[in-house]
Write a protein that holds these residues in place. Structure first.
Motif, PDB file in Angstrom:
ATOM      1  N   GLY A 115       0.722  -9.659  -2.718  1.00  0.00           N
ATOM      2  CA  GLY A 115       1.585  -8.530  -3.034  1.00  0.00           C
ATOM      3  C   GLY A 115       2.325  -7.998  -1.835  1.00  0.00           C
ATOM      4  N   TRP A 116       2.838  -6.785  -1.976  1.00  0.00           N
ATOM      5  CA  TRP A 116       3.539  -6.072  -0.908  1.00  0.00           C
ATOM      6  C   TRP A 116       2.801  -4.779  -0.613  1.00  0.00           C
ATOM      7  N   TYR A 117       2.838  -4.411   0.658  1.00  0.00           N
ATOM      8  CA  TYR A 117       2.184  -3.163   1.070  1.00  0.00           C
ATOM      9  C   TYR A 117       3.139  -2.356   1.928  1.00  0.00           C
ATOM     10  N   VAL A 118       3.154  -1.053   1.675  1.00  0.00           N
ATOM     11  CA  VAL A 118       3.905  -0.105   2.502  1.00  0.00           C
ATOM     12  C   VAL A 118       2.927   0.963   2.944  1.00  0.00           C
ATOM     13  N   PRO A 119       2.730   1.162   4.251  1.00  0.00           N
ATOM     14  CA  PRO A 119       1.772   2.176   4.708  1.00  0.00           C
ATOM     15  C   PRO A 119       2.247   3.581   4.388  1.00  0.00           C
ATOM     16  N   PRO A 120       1.321   4.511   4.189  1.00  0.00           N
ATOM     17  CA  PRO A 120       1.703   5.887   3.831  1.00  0.00           C
ATOM     18  C   PRO A 120       2.156   6.692   5.036  1.00  0.00           C
ATOM     19  N   GLN A 121       2.958   7.693   4.771  1.00  0.00           N
ATOM     20  CA  GLN A 121       3.341   8.687   5.780  1.00  0.00           C
ATOM     21  C   GLN A 121       2.536   9.966   5.619  1.00  0.00           C
ATOM     22  N   ASN A 122       1.894  10.122   4.442  1.00  0.00           N
ATOM     23  CA  ASN A 122       1.127  11.344   4.174  1.00  0.00           C
ATOM     24  C   ASN A 122      -0.366  11.072   3.990  1.00  0.00           C
ATOM     25  N   GLY A 123      -0.807   9.845   4.251  1.00  0.00           N
ATOM     26  CA  GLY A 123      -2.219   9.494   4.129  1.00  0.00           C
ATOM     27  C   GLY A 123      -2.628   9.018   2.746  1.00  0.00           C
ATOM     28  N   ALA A 124      -1.769   9.201   1.737  1.00  0.00           N
ATOM     29  CA  ALA A 124      -2.117   8.845   0.356  1.00  0.00           C
ATOM     30  C   ALA A 124      -1.428   7.540  -0.054  1.00  0.00           C
ATOM     31  N   THR A 125      -2.131   6.730  -0.845  1.00  0.00           N
ATOM     32  CA  THR A 125      -1.602   5.438  -1.283  1.00  0.00           C
ATOM     33  C   THR A 125      -1.770   5.304  -2.792  1.00  0.00           C
ATOM     34  N   VAL A 126      -0.788   4.679  -3.440  1.00  0.00           N
ATOM     35  CA  VAL A 126      -0.841   4.444  -4.883  1.00  0.00           C
ATOM     36  C   VAL A 126      -0.761   2.941  -5.139  1.00  0.00           C
ATOM     37  N   LEU A 129       0.686  -1.431 -10.763  1.00  0.00           N
ATOM     38  CA  LEU A 129       0.350  -2.589 -11.580  1.00  0.00           C
ATOM     39  C   LEU A 129       1.414  -2.827 -12.648  1.00  0.00           C
ATOM     40  N   HIS A 130       1.890  -4.076 -12.733  1.00  0.00           N
ATOM     41  CA  HIS A 130       2.983  -4.440 -13.635  1.00  0.00           C
ATOM     42  C   HIS A 130       2.469  -4.792 -15.028  1.00  0.00           C
ATOM     43  N   GLY A 131       3.405  -5.069 -15.951  1.00  0.00           N
ATOM     44  CA  GLY A 131       3.074  -5.441 -17.313  1.00  0.00           C
ATOM     45  C   GLY A 131       2.651  -6.898 -17.436  1.00  0.00           C
ATOM     46  N   TYR A 132       2.221  -7.279 -18.632  1.00  0.00           N
ATOM     47  CA  TYR A 132       1.652  -8.601 -18.870  1.00  0.00           C
ATOM     48  C   TYR A 132       2.704  -9.691 -18.697  1.00  0.00           C
ATOM     49  N   GLY A 133       2.359 -10.697 -17.922  1.00  0.00           N
ATOM     50  CA  GLY A 133       3.251 -11.823 -17.717  1.00  0.00           C
ATOM     51  C   GLY A 133       4.316 -11.596 -16.666  1.00  0.00           C
ATOM     52  N   LEU A 154       0.797  -0.156  -2.790  1.00  0.00           N
ATOM     53  CA  LEU A 154       0.334  -1.539  -2.822  1.00  0.00           C
ATOM     54  C   LEU A 154       0.736  -2.113  -4.176  1.00  0.00           C
ATOM     55  N   LEU A 155       1.716  -3.011  -4.180  1.00  0.00           N
ATOM     56  CA  LEU A 155       2.153  -3.700  -5.389  1.00  0.00           C
ATOM     57  C   LEU A 155       1.605  -5.118  -5.315  1.00  0.00           C
ATOM     58  N   TYR A 156       0.798  -5.523  -6.270  1.00  0.00           N
ATOM     59  CA  TYR A 156       0.310  -6.897  -6.226  1.00  0.00           C
ATOM     60  C   TYR A 156       0.485  -7.568  -7.588  1.00  0.00           C
ATOM     61  N   ASP A 157       0.607  -8.898  -7.548  1.00  0.00           N
ATOM     62  CA  ASP A 157       0.682  -9.687  -8.771  1.00  0.00           C
ATOM     63  C   ASP A 157      -0.718  -9.800  -9.355  1.00  0.00           C
ATOM     64  N   GLU A 158      -0.850  -9.458 -10.629  1.00  0.00           N
ATOM     65  CA  GLU A 158      -2.155  -9.558 -11.267  1.00  0.00           C
ATOM     66  C   GLU A 158      -2.598 -11.018 -11.349  1.00  0.00           C
TER      67      GLU A 158
END
Length: 348
Positions: A115-126, A129-133, A154-158
């Motif tokens: 997946g892709w990761y972007v570090p937080p600027q405020n300490g919080a991370t979300v 998760l994408h849809g099926y397929g 953090l966006l990752y491929d299921e």
């Protein structure tokens, strides 16, 4: 022929034997008895009525056999289709409004998720998760809004989707352990507060997000847009003649999937969504009516009834499924950021 399909064929054969054979022998025995010719009009009418009822009985039996066989076959096909992997190449779009780091981490059973990761600027991370397929690119809009607000994402491929490993999908049954893998990956990264991790998903991603929160107490807040159910028990009764066929088919899909995965059917969403309490949950649903099946809001509202008091339901009347960002981008973005701000303790 696969073992699962063989079981489906066996089911149809047994159904035919159970329904047809007793009727055949009963009628065959009656046919062997030579009845005397009718003598009165009343007797003629009675025999004609019996004959018509027999024809109707055979017609009903044929309908049951065809419907039952079709339901089994369609359910088997649906289970097979849902389990096929959905690989796709993922490249960083040249116009992506935020820089990303390509990452890989182990899922719950050792599968490598990418997946892709972007570090937080405020300490919080979300976690997104994408849809099926699909793959992680489906969550770019959400990531852009959150990163602009200072959140890490953090966006990752299921599993078995996009560029992640896996030879089959499981309609979310095996994915909660991957959420735990994502949490382990985030734990200890510079600038990430483990007490400020939220999760957001759309469709099957919303279902996985809710399951992930139910089984991973480290998740502090959940935003689930159009979450799918986990099993047939999550279906909400729409109040029309299609429901019995839909329900029976979904139970068969559960059975075929469990046999193919060699595991038990997992707990339904209605059984676990309440365990997320007291962590906040926001359920989003489209209110547009679909022919015969009703609106998505009917299903999501049914899930909300089994959640705790810290669960909020937002119905977007003109939306159908996960299209709130396209229909109400400003309101959707504002609500999403405000929800995670409140849940994760971000002051502005």
């Amino acid at each position: 022929m696969s073992p699962v399909f063989s079981q489906g064929v066996l089911f149809v054969v047994v159904l035919i034997l159970v329904l047809f054979v007793p009727v055949y022998f009963i009628l065959h025995r009656r046919g062997r008895k030579q009845a005397a010719p009718p003598r009165t009009r009343g007797e003629k009418a009675r025999r004609a009525l019996v004959y018509v009822l027999r024809l109707l009985g055979f017609a009903l039996l044929a309908l049951l056999l065809v419907t039952g066989g079709t339901t089994v076959f369609v359910s088997y096909q649906g289970a097979q289709e849902d389990m096929r992997p959905a690989p796709s190449a993922v490249e960083v779009p040249p116009d992506l409004p935020f820089p990303v780091e390509e990452v890989a981490f182990p899922g719950g059973d050792g599968l490598t998720l990418r997946g892709w990761y972007v570090p937080p600027q405020n300490g919080a991370t979300v976690i997104l998760l994408h849809g099926y397929g699909g793959n992680r690119t489906a969550m770019i809009w959400h990531a852009a809004v959150l990163t602009e607000a200072g959140y890490g994402v953090l966006l990752y491929d299921e599993r078995a989707s996009g560029e992640s490993d896996g030879d089959h999908r499981s309609y979310g049954w095996e994915d909660p352990s991957d959420v735990a893998g994502a949490i382990d990956f985030l734990d200890g990264l510079p600038g990430t507060d483990p007490a400020r991790v939220g999760i957001l998903g759309c469709s099957i991603g919303g279902q996985i997000a809710l399951q992930g929160a139910a089984y991973s107490p480290q998740i502090a807040a959940v935003w689930a847009d159009g979450p799918a159910g986990i099993t047939a028990r999550d279906l909400t009764i729409p109040g029309n003649w299609v429901y019995p066929f839909t329900m029976s088919s979904n139970y068969l899909v559960d059975w075929f999937t469990a046999r193919a995965l060699d595991r038990d059917v997992p707990p339904a969403m209605i059984d676990i969504i309440g365990t997320i309490e007291p962590r906040p949950v926001l359920l989003v649903a489209g209110g547009t009516e679909k022919p015969l099946l009703g609106s998505e809001a009917l299903h999501v509202a049914g899930l909300a009834e089994h959640a705790g008091p810290h669960t909020e339901l937002w119905i977007i009347p003109e939306a159908t499924h996960c299209d709130g960002p396209a229909l109400r981008p400003e309101e959707y973005a504002a609500r999403m950021v405000a929800f995670f701000d409140a849940a994760l303790g971000i002051a502005r």
